[in-house]
Design a protein around this motif. Structure first.
Motif, short mmCIF file in Angstrom:
data_model
loop_
_atom_site.label_atom_id
_atom_site.label_comp_id
_atom_site.label_asym_id
_atom_site.label_seq_id
_atom_site.Cartn_x
_atom_site.Cartn_y
_atom_site.Cartn_z
N UNK A 150 4.81 0.33 -40.94
CA UNK A 150 6.25 0.19 -40.02
C UNK A 150 7.27 -1.09 -40.01
N UNK A 151 8.46 -1.11 -39.78
CA UNK A 151 9.46 -2.06 -40.10
C UNK A 151 9.26 -3.02 -37.53
N UNK A 152 8.39 -2.54 -36.71
CA UNK A 152 7.85 -2.71 -35.74
C UNK A 152 6.65 -3.99 -36.25
N UNK A 153 7.03 -5.38 -35.60
CA UNK A 153 6.10 -6.13 -36.00
C UNK A 153 5.20 -6.36 -34.68
N UNK A 154 3.96 -5.98 -34.64
CA UNK A 154 2.88 -6.38 -34.00
C UNK A 154 1.94 -7.68 -34.38
N UNK A 155 1.85 -8.41 -33.06
CA UNK A 155 1.50 -9.37 -32.13
C UNK A 155 -0.35 -9.10 -31.20
N UNK A 156 -0.49 -8.37 -32.16
CA UNK A 156 -1.83 -8.21 -31.08
C UNK A 156 -3.31 -9.47 -32.25
N UNK A 157 -2.82 -9.64 -32.90
CA UNK A 157 -3.77 -10.69 -33.70
C UNK A 157 -3.09 -12.28 -33.01
N UNK A 158 -2.10 -12.34 -31.69
CA UNK A 158 -2.16 -13.69 -31.31
C UNK A 158 -2.75 -13.82 -29.82
N UNK A 159 -3.07 -14.92 -29.61
CA UNK A 159 -4.18 -14.96 -28.28
C UNK A 159 -3.62 -14.37 -27.00
N UNK A 160 -4.40 -14.05 -25.82
CA UNK A 160 -3.61 -13.79 -25.16
C UNK A 160 -3.44 -14.70 -23.62
N UNK A 161 -1.97 -14.25 -23.23
CA UNK A 161 -0.73 -15.67 -23.14
C UNK A 161 -1.70 -16.84 -21.96
N UNK A 162 -3.07 -16.75 -21.60
CA UNK A 162 -3.43 -17.53 -20.83
C UNK A 162 -4.13 -18.75 -21.37
N UNK A 163 -4.67 -17.89 -22.93
CA UNK A 163 -5.26 -18.50 -23.64
C UNK A 163 -4.75 -19.45 -24.40
N UNK A 164 -3.39 -18.72 -25.07
CA UNK A 164 -2.02 -19.46 -26.31
C UNK A 164 -2.19 -20.35 -24.76
N UNK A 165 -1.19 -20.49 -23.58
CA UNK A 165 -1.21 -21.32 -23.66
C UNK A 165 -1.64 -23.20 -23.30
N UNK A 166 -3.51 -22.38 -22.96
CA UNK A 166 -4.17 -23.94 -22.49
C UNK A 166 -4.30 -24.44 -24.36
N UNK A 167 -4.45 -23.75 -25.32
CA UNK A 167 -4.54 -24.00 -26.01
C UNK A 167 -3.47 -24.85 -27.19
N UNK A 168 -2.36 -24.44 -26.89
CA UNK A 168 -0.84 -25.05 -26.73
C UNK A 168 -1.09 -26.13 -26.43
N UNK A 169 -1.39 -26.18 -25.03
CA UNK A 169 -1.62 -27.66 -23.94
C UNK A 169 -2.17 -28.74 -24.60
N UNK A 170 -3.11 -27.64 -24.90
CA UNK A 170 -4.53 -28.81 -26.14
C UNK A 170 -4.21 -29.31 -26.95
N UNK A 171 -3.69 -28.27 -28.03
CA UNK A 171 -3.05 -29.21 -28.71
C UNK A 171 -1.64 -30.15 -29.00
N UNK A 172 -1.16 -30.29 -27.69
CA UNK A 172 -0.12 -31.16 -27.18
C UNK A 172 -0.34 -32.02 -27.11
N UNK A 173 -1.44 -32.47 -26.27
CA UNK A 173 -2.44 -33.64 -25.39
C UNK A 173 -2.99 -34.32 -26.50
N UNK A 174 -3.72 -33.39 -27.30
CA UNK A 174 -4.52 -34.24 -28.51
C UNK A 174 -3.47 -34.29 -29.40
N UNK A 175 -2.41 -34.42 -29.93
CA UNK A 175 -1.43 -35.44 -30.74
C UNK A 175 -0.69 -35.96 -30.10
N UNK A 176 -0.34 -36.10 -29.11
CA UNK A 176 -0.05 -37.15 -28.22
C UNK A 176 -1.42 -38.62 -28.27
N UNK A 177 -2.51 -37.97 -28.15
CA UNK A 177 -3.93 -39.26 -28.31
C UNK A 177 -3.95 -39.53 -29.53
#
Length: 145
Positions: A88-115
């Protein structure tokens, strides 16, 4: 984790008209945690990106890394990188992690990059953000790791 990396002369992110983060030369990293991603995936990506040789050397060749140049990184969460446009024409986003897990991994990535010694600025997870950038090159790289 899925990322879109852009080499930039400068980049910033605003929320409600206020700049909340900005960098000079470096990388704008748009990132999405996908279902099934774990801490190891975030750490692996954070270790690889600063070593990517995508910055110009004295001869104009892409032989220098973010670590070599001392550039900064602006890390912005972007769940729309998980878009599935196969039906169809409307993208689906079900492959994304759940918001709480997505935020946790996002923050971990940023912290590890800073490290890794990178000066890191971040957007605001889940916010409606306006991202501004001057793409240098342009150099834009898609990574699935």
């Amino acid at each position: 984790m899925r990322t879109l990396i852009q080499r930039v002369a400068q980049a910033s992110v605003s929320v409600d008209g206020q700049v909340i983060a900005e960098i000079g030369p470096g990388l704008l990293i748009l990132i999405c945690a996908m279902q099934g991603d774990d801490d190891a995936a975030a750490r692996k990506l954070a270790q690889k990106i600063p070593k990517l040789r995508i910055f110009r050397d004295a001869a104009g060749k892409m032989n220098r890394s973010l670590a070599d140049t001392g550039g900064a990184a602006l890390v912005v969460s972007q769940f729309t990188l998980a878009a599935d446009t196969s039906r169809g024409n409307r993208p689906g986003f079900s492959a994304a992690a759940a918001p709480a897990e997505g935020e946790r991994l996002y923050r971990l990535f940023a912290d590890e990059l800073a490290a890794q010694g990178v000066a890191v600025q971040t957007g605001r997870f889940g916010a409606d953000m306006a991202v501004s950038l001057i793409n240098d090159g342009p150099v834009t790289i898609w990574m699935d790791d």
